[in-house]
Design a protein around this motif. Structure first.
Motif: not given
Length: 349
Positions: A3-4, A10, A42, A44-46, A51-54, A56
């Motif tokens: 996670g961030p 960002p 990381l 992320f798409a939001s 949002q979800a991790l896209w 890495r």
């Protein structure tokens, strides 16, 4: 779960809009300082729902290392267009960000500009890891034993330090000389008359008109087009040749290349040099510290045998023929070549 980092803004944002780009480009600005403890980037798409991790990827802080302090190299592969040998690289003053050293071909910069890497995207010619012992002053990088091809425009060899993330230092350069025999033969070779009347011994003058790397002289009509670097050599070695053009014995003389010779040619006198049997010519072959050219320039040679011929001119041969007739024969009467005598016994008086 990844996670961030708490409170970290960002690094970059890409807006998809109505037309979704399947490969959006996110640009992280130069000078962005990674937060302490960061090990990954990381993506992320939001949307309005969350949002979800896209994606890495590992985060590496690319740090340009200090440049090496020096480079020395001498080509040991005597084939034209191939290089071999071991380079000595003086290590960087500070090696805290150095992971290794590598060799690459380089191009000269215009004016006072520093040299540049010729093929930055290609693998290095050779590389070694940074020394792990007590900071040696130099490392040695060996080129492959089979040799490496030399590009047509190669004039510099570069050594670079490699740091974290593949970051490279500024290069240190050394002039590159392809260690190979000369490429330009003599333009003319004159062999003077033999002034020693004894057979098998010669005294004569040799004159070599050396080849030139001057483009104006090379462009003359009828000149062979030269491919590759120009090297007229340091001197010429002179050899006897038989009728088949094969060398007879070793070099009998060396004519040093001297640009200040009168008329642009090189002269050498040979006194009382032994003449091997069945030689027909002499050849002058350009050479340098790396070897000789495969072929030279050739000139005919005639051994002066007048001393021996004078003896024969005053001689008479008593010829006894198979028919029982006996007669006198002058082998070299009035300077003529001897005629064949059909006889089974010869007596000279």
């Amino acid at each position: 779960e990844a996670g961030p980092l708490p409170g970290a803004p960002p690094l970059a944002v890409a807006v998809a809009g109505h037309h979704v780009d399947p490969e959006p480009i996110l640009v992280v600005a130069n000078g962005t300082a990674p937060p302490p403890g960061a090990t990954s980037i990381l993506i992320f798409a939001s949307n309005e729902a969350g949002q979800a991790l896209w994606a890495r990827t590992a985060a590496e802080d690319r740090v340009r290392p200090s440049a090496p302090l020096g480079l020395r190299f001498a080509d040991t592969d005597t084939r034209r267009w191939f290089a071999g040998g071991v380079a000595q690289v003086d290590v960087a003053a500070g090696e805290e960000h150095v992971q290794g050293y590598e060799l690459r071909w380089g191009l000269r910069g215009a004016g006072d500009s520093p040299p540049s890497v010729r093929d930055a995207d290609d693998p290095p010619l050779a590389q070694v890891p940074a020394p792990s012992d007590s900071s040696p002053s130099a490392v040695h990088i060996a080129l492959p034993e089979i040799g490496i091809p030399v590009p047509k425009d190669a004039s510099l060899l570069l050594a670079l330090a490699v740091g974290l993330g593949g970051a490279r230092s500024l290069p240190v350069a050394a002039n590159f000389t392809d260690a190979a025999p000369p490429t330009v033969p003599a333009t003319r070779f004159d062999v003077g008359l033999d002034t020693n009347p004894a057979a098998g011994v010669a005294s004569l003058k040799l004159t070599v008109h050396p080849g030139s790397c001057d483009p104006n002289q090379q462009s003359r009509k009828g000149a062979r087009k030269r491919v590759g670097p120009c090297d007229a050599g340091d001197a010429y070695a002179v050899y006897w040749l038989d009728k088949e053009g094969r060398r007879v014995g070793g070099s009998i003389a060396t004519v040093a290349l001297d640009a200040g010779a009168p008329g642009g040619h090189l002269g050498l006198s040979l006194d009382d040099v032994a003449v091997p049997r069945a030689v027909a010519s002499l050849t002058a072959v350009a050479y340098n510290i790396h070897g000789e050219m495969s072929m030279g320039i050739t000139a005919a040679f005639v051994d002066d045998r007048s001393e021996d011929l004078a003896v024969w001119r005053s001689s008479r041969v008593l010829a006894a023929c198979s028919s029982g007739q006996v007669g006198l024969w002058a082998p070299l009467d009035d300077g003529q070549e001897p005629e064949t005598v059909n006889a089974n016994a010869l007596r000279i008086r």
